[in-house]
Design an enzyme around this catalytic site. Structure first.
Site, PDB file in Angstrom:
ATOM      1  N   GLY A  55       0.842  -1.184   0.000  1.00 59.01           N
ATOM      2  CA  GLY A  55       0.000   0.000   0.000  1.00 59.01           C
ATOM      3  C   GLY A  55       0.873   1.227   0.000  1.00 59.01           C
ATOM      4  N   GLY A  56       0.239   2.361   0.111  1.00 55.67           N
ATOM      5  CA  GLY A  56       0.977   3.604   0.065  1.00 55.67           C
ATOM      6  C   GLY A  56       1.942   3.760   1.220  1.00 55.67           C
ATOM      7  CG  MET A  57       0.900   4.691   4.683  1.00 57.21           C
ATOM      8  SD  MET A  57       0.077   5.006   6.236  1.00 57.21           S
ATOM      9  CE  MET A  57       1.496   5.178   7.330  1.00 57.21           C
ATOM     10  N   GLY A  58       3.596   1.123   2.798  1.00 57.57           N
ATOM     11  CA  GLY A  58       4.558   0.049   2.978  1.00 57.57           C
ATOM     12  C   GLY A  58       4.027  -1.279   2.510  1.00 57.57           C
TER      13      GLY A  58
ATOM     14  CG  ASP B 298      -9.410   2.960   0.114  1.00 53.01           C
ATOM     15  OD1 ASP B 298     -10.160   3.227  -0.839  1.00 53.01           O
ATOM     16  OD2 ASP B 298      -8.387   2.280   0.002  1.00 53.01           O
TER      17      ASP B 298
ATOM     18  CB  VAL C  41       0.690  -6.143   4.393  1.00 50.66           C
ATOM     19  CG1 VAL C  41       0.052  -7.048   5.438  1.00 50.66           C
ATOM     20  CG2 VAL C  41       0.289  -4.705   4.644  1.00 50.66           C
TER      21      VAL C  41
END
Length: 800
Positions: A44-47, A158, A49
């Site tokens: 995702g935009g933050m890293g 979202d 998973v």
């Protein structure tokens, strides 16, 4: 479940993005803290998973989220921390739970969260061929999860199918909302994800974004943004297509006009070709279309205020109730009146709405069950005549007795128009009787239910015979016709054993009906035995038809323990009943909950926990008035107990505040039952207590003497047979009638010890009043003796 060697469909745990999803992690870089990385699940935009295995202190698989290497040390670290704190505050079965958080050796922040084995909600609904009702029930659970997030100050921003995963646990679909970490300006267009560096707060997925999210700025977003996204999700769940995106305002407006029935097509913005017509939405009922139109309103003020409001309107739709999104035309106003008096059939009855809509539902079920054309025609004609006889406009006045009009008209017509069809007439009479029973109108209910019994004279009984009989047992018990009620209960149970041996649900309801007779006869040990038998036979995993019966059995046992003043046991059984009623997603649960809140509060009152009882009673009074109106038996009782909870917290202000509740309870009981009924006698006695506290001694003495004269309304083994001597004794004392007070208080002390026990707080109160009486009679030695006994018993109670 797939093995850990490769990705499976259950691994859609997070937002998927570009990358090597599913590739196993190299062994050399395979552990972060106590977590061994297995494979990448998504980006995702933050890293990223990863699926990981927690090694200690417990072993389990988790989803491990890491800040991307290039983002570390920037504003993204702060945003990651915000997301971690937000998620940590949330704990709800429909939200993926956060287990742990920390920092890896290379300085990257991480947190471990619940690994959701599931698939996107729309895929799940399609793969399992869920019907409309099942899809809506699933969606309502999602709304409740989002509402919980909103209550914690978290806006998802979202919401879309990929972020609502569904797994099946023991055959039950369990949704989980995931990925609250999109506040990085990542916008998805045409399936690809891009960073919006100009507006990092405008995160989301284009097809699901609200108009205010599209327009920006981020500060314009509130919880109604999620309501809009839920509307898009619901639209897709029901139609398998998405509505036009919010940035295509012309197409979206036309789509809403189709939903509301005022447009013929929706044009594609780019090509001008027809994309939607009313026929495309023909599978959606009118009320559902209005719900969708409200959720998808471009102006936030026109949407539902919350996810909970959207869920509640869907629940009303499923229950056949009044949908708030539908315009309040005259045809809807009369249904709003009926909603305030919702016919939730209590105790052991099936939920039946015996007004126009309810009769149509009942008739439709009969039509489906009987293929004979002649019967179907007669029933259809009966229901049509019923509908024609009721003008919806008569409900315009708040005091118009719409329900009585419908039921009375049904009662008049059923005997004539269905005279040649006894089985069909029996079921309609049963429907009408249930309706009156649910409203607390016992005598008219009894007449219609007796008609059902008579219709089977000389004929083989059908299930309607047992259902009517079970209600008659409870009505006769309530009206103190105990011998008649017990004889009927035994007859019906024998019949159920011989002719309906496989019908467990009806047998359980008959056992509970019999327990009602024992309860009104103050035979509480027998009530407990029967209630426990029902709970054990139903078991912890009840069929849907038996959930209400199990809750009612728990309640009945708790009531019996309460009357025996075994208050810890009563609190346990009633607490379980309240918990299960709150969890039961069914309209009948609301009616059950009204009575249960009162019963649980009675235990608290008897434990002298008055402040704890008050909010439960206020909730019960509020919900009871909404469902039934103010003169329903359960509501009358709650008013009196609410007054008691306020008054007994002490202080003149509380006594004054309690008086209207006591007076309302007494006046309603007298109006509905007459002066001889136990409810009327008890409410008169209670009113006498508050009059005495207010110094209105003459009024108190009159009320207590009236209650005392009618004490035979209660069984000799009932607690009232001790309390009434206490109350009258205290009022005689306040008046100065010392000899009368002494004699009454001595009897109260003796009776309360027999009925409850020596340390019962009301018995101690009687001893203290007797000491005061003896002081006034100039007999100080005797007074001191009683005072010391009271103090010793109080000390024993405090020690335990």
């Amino acid at each position: 479940m797939q093995s850990d060697d490769g990705p499976g469909p259950e691994d859609k745990t997070v937002v998927e993005g570009a990358g090597r999803i599913g590739e196993k992690v190299n062994d050399g870089a395979g552990q972060i803290g106590p977590y061994r990385l297995i494979r990448e699940l998504g980006r995702g935009g933050m890293g990223e998973v990863y699926l990981a295995e927690q090694l200690e202190p417990v072993q389990r698989k988790v989803a491990l989220k890491l800040i991307g290497t290039r983002r570390s040390g920037s504003a993204f670290d702060a945003m990651f921390e915000v997301e971690r704190q937000m998620l940590a505050r949330m704990y709800h079965p429909a939200i993926a739970q956060v287990y742990d958080a920390g920092t890896a050796e290379d300085g990257r922040a991480y947190f471990a969260m619940e690994w959701v084995r599931g698939e996107p909600i729309v895929d799940h609904a399609d793969h399992h061929a869920l019907d409309e009702r099942e899809r809506l029930q699933l969606f309502i659970r999602v709304c409740r999860g989002i509402q919980h997030a909103h209550q914690q100050g978290v806006i998802h921003r979202d919401i879309k199918p990929d972020n609502v995963l569904v797994d099946r646990v023991d055959g039950v679909a369990m949704p989980k909302v995931i990925d609250f970490g999109i506040a990085t300006g990542i916008v998805e267009r045409d399936g690809s994800r891009y960073a919006d560096s100009a507006s990092s707060g405008r995160a989301g997925t284009r097809g699901y974004m609200s108009p205010e999210m599209v327009a920006g700025p981020a500060t314009a977003v509130d919880t109604r943004t999620d309501v809009y996204s839920l509307g898009v999700l619901l639209f897709e769940l029901l139609t398998s297509r998405r509505p036009p995106p919010a940035d295509d305002s012309e197409a979206l407006t036309e789509m809403r006009e189709i939903l509301m029935g005022s447009a013929r097509t929706v044009r594609a913005a780019a090509s001008g070709t027809e994309r939607w017509t009313p026929r495309d939405l023909s599978g959606l009922g009118r009320e559902l279309r209005w719900i969708l139109a409200r959720a998808l309103a471009p102006e936030r003020e026109a949407r539902y205020d919350s996810a909970a409001a959207l869920a509640e309107d869907l629940r009303r739709y499923l229950d056949g109730g009044v949908v708030e999104a539908v315009p309040a035309t005259p045809a809807y106003r009369w249904r709003k009146f009926l909603q305030r008096n919702r016919l939730v059939v209590g105790v052991a009855a099936v939920v039946t709405v015996a007004v126009v809509s309810g009769l149509v539902v009942a008739v439709y079920g009969l039509l489906q069950a009987r293929a004979q054309a002649e019967r179907a025609e007669q029933i259809a004609l009966f229901s049509t005549n019923m509908l024609d006889s009721i003008d919806p406009r008569i409900a315009d006045g708040a005091d118009t007795p719409v329900l009585d009009r419908v039921l009375s008209d049904a009662a008049e017509r059923v005997g004539v128009e269905l005279a040649g069809q006894p089985s069909i007439r029996a079921e309609i009479e049963l429907t009408i009787g249930r309706a009156y029973w649910a409203l607390g109108r016992l005598e008219p209910a009894r007449r219609h239910l007796e008609t059902v019994i008579k219709l089977f004279e000389g004929r083989r009984p059908e299930p309607a015979y047992l259902d009517a009989g079970a209600l008659l047992v409870q009505i006769d018990a309530e009206l103190a016709r105990l011998d008649e009620a017990m004889a009927r209960a035994d007859h019906l149970l024998a019949l159920a054993e011989s002719d309906f041996a496989r019908d467990q649900a009806r047998r359980m309801r008959l056992l509970l009906a019999k327990s009602a007779v024992h309860f009104h006869a103050a035979e509480y040990d027998r009530v407990i035995a029967l209630g426990q038998q029902v709970v054990e036979q139903i078991g912890p995993e009840a069929d849907e038809r038996l959930i209400g019966t199990r809750i009612d059995a728990l309640r009945r046992v708790g009531q019996a323990y309460s009357e025996l003043h075994q208050l810890d046991q009563a609190a346990d059984w009633l607490g379980r009943a309240v918990s299960q009623a709150r969890q039961w997603d069914h309209p009948v649960s609301r009616g059950l909950l009204v009575g249960l809140l009162n019963d649980r509060s009675v235990v608290l009152l008897r434990q002298q926990r008055y402040a704890e009882a008050e909010p439960l009673l206020r909730e019960g009074a509020r919900e009871g008035e909404r469902l039934y109106g103010s003169d329903h038996p359960d509501v009358i009782t709650i008013f009196g107990n609410l007054g008691g909870s306020i008054r007994q917290q002490g202080g003149q202000d509380n006594v004054l505040e309690s008086l209207p509740f006591y007076e309302k309870s007494r006046d309603l009981a007298l109006e509905r039952y007459g002066p001889q009924h136990p409810r009327s006698v008890a409410s008169t006695y209670n009113l006498g207590n508050v009059y005495r506290d207010l110094g209105r001694i003459d009024d108190a003495l009159a009320a207590h003497r009236e209650a005392f004269a009618r004490r035979d309304a209660f069984a000799e083994s009932h607690l009232f047979q001790g309390l009434v001597y206490l109350g009258l004794g205290q009022s005689e004392l306040a008046t100065g009638n010392l000899s009368e007070a002494r004699d009454l208080l001595l009897i109260a002390i003796d009776r309360l010890e027999t009925l409850v026990g020596p340390r019962f707080h009301r018995r101690i109160e009687a001893m203290e009043a007797l000491a005061e009486t003896l002081d006034a009679m100039q007999r100080p030695d005797e007074a001191e003796q009683w005072r010391r006994q009271a103090e010793a018993l109080t000390a024993q109670g405090d020690a335990t």
